[in-house]
Design a protein around this motif. Structure first.
Motif, PDB file in Angstrom:
ATOM      1  N   ARG A 176      32.800  46.140  40.304  1.00 51.76           N
ATOM      2  CA  ARG A 176      33.097  46.090  41.731  1.00 51.76           C
ATOM      3  C   ARG A 176      31.915  46.689  42.487  1.00 51.76           C
ATOM      4  N   HIS A 177      31.526  46.035  43.579  1.00 51.73           N
ATOM      5  CA  HIS A 177      30.467  46.587  44.426  1.00 51.73           C
ATOM      6  C   HIS A 177      31.027  47.744  45.251  1.00 51.73           C
ATOM      7  N   HIS A 178      30.129  48.520  45.857  1.00 47.28           N
ATOM      8  CA  HIS A 178      30.587  49.668  46.642  1.00 47.28           C
ATOM      9  C   HIS A 178      31.442  49.273  47.846  1.00 47.28           C
ATOM     10  N   LEU A 194      34.422  42.165  44.147  1.00 44.26           N
ATOM     11  CA  LEU A 194      34.380  42.119  42.688  1.00 44.26           C
ATOM     12  C   LEU A 194      33.197  41.269  42.250  1.00 44.26           C
ATOM     13  N   GLU A 195      32.501  41.690  41.222  1.00 49.71           N
ATOM     14  CA  GLU A 195      31.487  40.808  40.638  1.00 49.71           C
ATOM     15  C   GLU A 195      31.978  40.418  39.252  1.00 49.71           C
ATOM     16  N   LEU A 196      32.207  39.106  39.068  1.00 48.54           N
ATOM     17  CA  LEU A 196      32.823  38.625  37.839  1.00 48.54           C
ATOM     18  C   LEU A 196      31.896  37.642  37.147  1.00 48.54           C
ATOM     19  N   PHE A 254      36.081  50.642  35.786  1.00 49.95           N
ATOM     20  CA  PHE A 254      35.496  49.507  35.080  1.00 49.95           C
ATOM     21  C   PHE A 254      34.642  50.031  33.934  1.00 49.95           C
ATOM     22  N   ASP A 255      34.364  49.162  32.997  1.00 50.72           N
ATOM     23  CA  ASP A 255      33.493  49.515  31.878  1.00 50.72           C
ATOM     24  C   ASP A 255      32.136  49.965  32.412  1.00 50.72           C
TER      25      ASP A 255
END
Ligand SMILES: *[C@@H]1O[C@H](CO)[C@@H](O)[C@H](O)[C@H]1NC(C)=O
Ligand SMILES: *[C@@H]1O[C@H](CO)[C@@H](O)[C@H](O)[C@H]1NC(C)=O
Ligand SMILES: *[C@@H]1O[C@H](CO)[C@@H](O)[C@H](O)[C@H]1NC(C)=O
Ligand SMILES: *[C@@H]1O[C@H](CO)[C@@H](O)[C@H](O)[C@H]1NC(C)=O
Length: 637
Positions: free
Chosen positions: A265-267, A271-273, A411-412
């Motif tokens: 997830r960006h700040h 979401l970046e998927l 997130f990982d």
């Protein structure tokens, strides 16, 4: 090799960056929050719902993996009609465009014809809105967008270069899909085509597309490159897409199997998927908007049934800035999309280990089960859904949901690091530091007075002695200084960066046909060059010079039994040297004959290395003699 190196370097830096990269689910928005109505909330009817499919990195190849194209046709013929997505996004690398030896790159019309014939034969474009965009492989070796070799214009479904805004209009709202085209033009041959670039005018264009999409219920951005592999002017591509619910991309595949899940997830909450590749892993993704709650699942081709729980959605992928999350608490039904070529027989729902019942079919793929969300309004809960079809196959989907906004899930860390770092920045810094280190070492020992060597001669004394000797001998000093500074400043090679266009490759970028492409993967190659060649070669030369001062010759020291450890050192250097020789071959295969011959940092460096090796054992100079004499006196004292 590039990918593996990125992985290794990445692992080393992770520890340092722990704090920076732990974005959490349900992050509070950094900007002004949008307010959402808690109604309409998900109920028992098949309304306010649509779903789409993403597939990426197909890599149809003339030479490799004919099953890629075969399975892709099956995907269009069987999977798409079963799922019936409103939209299908194909996020780049439609074709492989690599030569038979896998080293070179070129556009092959046959690959594009295969792609187009799959679309035509399967009639997939009549079953779904098919949006296919370019990846870096689709732009290898294309002199300009107008070139006939830009086959994307002729054989793809979308056919138009550049970023665009596609609006999916439904009776219940407007949904924006914005494509980020960061591919290069002219399209460089591989491997210096790994990063995308957006210049000022392209960023402005994207910002105006973002403004256009402001009134949409949701905006999804998609592109080929992850944001960490796009060079963009400040404040950067992530800020430009902050109003988006998600950014969908490909390109990293699964990092050679190392990272099957690359989500973060960006700040600002976007979401970046990243999606795994079709090429080897046959991945695709199903995404849904249900009452404006966004959910998705990553799937493997030909594994049925497919299930997606759209309400309650996973907490990790929730964003208060982009979604009406209160609707979960106001919902009356758990909602599940289930697909299979065979009729579905069972959709069993379990929450926190308690079987709540079997969901009932509404219409299409939608199954619902009445529930009381208030029972789960505090803390985390687990939902599990088992879907079975008449063929006896079953699938299980489960995730953690929550309705309180002050909770957090992470997130990982490594995935976040990989997706949130602007890699072209740190590789540049590390590269410059390494070159400066080597240069400083040379200059320091050149101008520092030589100390008197006292007994016993410890390791640090030996190292200091040999560094003094190397730096104070003109030939070695100037050779290594040249090698070091040339790696930083000089053109590494001059050749056909694109067929018919001569260009120069520097560490800091590539110049071709009046265009300048800022360096990115070049810095990584530069780091490899310094760490695995320039520095080891200097250390090796120091060591050989020291042996020579001790009275050994090239042949003699290998026969000394007490020097049996010398053999692995020579072997190690020989391997590094062979790697350098292979790099010349690689250059020949990737950028052609001209580049091979006009390559100061490749072919010429190989020649320089052989010359230095000869001089190490044979050079007669006054400096050399004085050092040899000093060592002799020392030994006899
Ligand atoms: C940005 O790149 C495009 C082509 O890729 C070019 O036409 C345009 O002039 C560039 N704009 C700037 C400001 O450099
Ligand atoms: C989409 O937005 C419109 C306008 O804000 C709103 O009336 C509508 O309910 C939204 N759609 C859904 C599914 O929430
Ligand atoms: C949920 O709450 C309802 C009443 O609001 C109650 O009847 C039901 O048993 C509860 N279910 C669980 C699993 O606690
Ligand atoms: C979250 O907020 C609620 C009140 O709104 C409070 O009862 C709860 O303890 C909080 N949970 C955490 C983990 O802070």
């Amino acid at each position: 090799m590039l990918r593996l190196a990125t992985g290794l370097l990445a692992a080393a830096l992770v520890a340092l960056l722990l704090d920076q990269y732990s974005p959490s689910g349900s992050l509070q928005p950094a900007g002004p929050a949008r307010s959402f109505a808690p109604q309409p909330a998900p109920g028992g009817e098949a309304d306010r719902l649509f779903w789409i499919v993403q597939v990426s990195d197909v890599h149809i190849s003339k030479f490799l993996g004919p099953e890629r194209a075969f399975d892709f046709e099956k995907f269009c013929l069987e999977t798409i009609p079963v799922i019936q997505p409103a939209l299908t996004l194909v996020t780049g690398d439609l074709t492989d465009s690599k030569t038979k030896d896998k080293l070179g790159s070129d556009q092959f019309e046959a690959e594009w014809q295969t792609y187009q014939s799959i679309l035509k034969r399967s009639k997939v474009m009549e079953k779904t809105k098919w949006i296919d965009i370019k990846g870096n492989h689709d732009t290898f070796n294309i002199p300009s967008l107008q070139s006939v070799r830009n086959y994307y214009r002729k054989y793809s479904a979308w056919q138009k270069d550049g970023s665009f805004h596609y609006i999916h209009t439904t009776p219940f709202g407007r949904y924006s899909f914005i494509c980020v085209d960061a591919t290069l033009s002219p399209g460089l041959k591989r491997p210096y085509n790994f990063f995308g670039i957006l210049n000022k005018s392209k960023m402005q264009e994207l910002s105006s597309l973002a403004t256009e999409s402001r009134d949409s219920n949701h905006t999804v951005w998609f592109g080929h490159y992850p944001t960490s592999a796009i060079i963009s002017p400040s404040p950067g591509i992530r800020v430009a897409m902050r109003s988006a619910t998600a950014y969908l991309c490909g390109h990293f595949h699964t990092l050679g199997g190392l990272m099957p899940v690359l989500h973060t997830r960006h700040h600002h909450g976007t979401l970046e998927l990243e999606l795994g590749d079709w090429m080897d892993n046959r991945k695709y993704r199903l995404l849904a908007f249900d009452h404006d709650l966004f959910s998705f699942t990553d799937l493997t081709f030909d594994e049925w049934p497919v299930a997606l729980i759209t309400n309650p959605k996973p907490f990790l992928y929730s964003s208060t800035a982009h979604e009406p999350l209160q609707r979960i608490l106001h919902s009356t039904h758990i909602r599940i999309l289930a697909f299979s070529p065979s009729p579905i027989t069972l959709v069993k729902v379990t929450v926190d280990g308690v079987h709540l019942g079997d969901a009932v079919h509404v219409s299409g793929p939608l199954y619902v089960l009445k529930w009381s969300p208030q029972n789960y309004s505090r803390g985390f809960h687990q939902i599990e859904v088992i879907v079975q079809d008449t063929s006896g196959k079953s699938t299980t989907q489960h995730h953690t949901f929550a309705m309180e906004e002050n909770l957090s899930l992470k997130f990982d860390l490594f995935a976040s690091w990989l997706l949130l770092t602007d890699h072209y920045i740190w590789v540049r810094a590390v590269f410059v530091l390494l070159v400066m280190l080597q240069t400083a070492l040379l200059i320091l020992f050149r101008y520092r007075g030589k100390p008197k060597f006292k007994k016993p001669l410890g390791t640090s004394m030996r190292i200091s002695f040999s560094l003094h000797l190397l730096s104070k001998t003109d030939l070695f000093y100037y050779s290594f200084l040249l090698l070091s500074l040339y790696t930083l400043l000089g053109p590494w090679f001059i050749g056909e960066i694109v067929d018919g266009q001569i260009g120069l490759c520097f560490s800091f970028g590539i110049v071709v046909d009046g265009h300048f492409f800022a360096g990115s993967s070049t810095f990584l190659v530069g780091i490899m060059q310094v760490v695995f060649f320039n520095l080891p070669l200097m250390a090796y030369t120091c060591w050989c010079l020291f042996l020579r001062c001790q009275g050994h010759s090239l042949g003699s020291h290998l026969r000394h039994t007490e020097l049996c450890w010398a053999f692995p050192i020579h072997l190690f250097m020989a391997v590094l040297f062979l790697w350098q020789v292979f790099s010349c071959y690689f250059l020949l295969k990737t950028y052609g004959t001209l580049a091979f011959f006009l390559s100061p940092l490749r072919l010429w460096t190989v020649a320089l290395t052989l010359f230095l090796f000869y001089c190490t054992w044979k050079l007669q100079s006054s400096t050399m003699k004085s050092f040899i004499l000093e060592m002799k006196n020392y030994a006899s004292s």
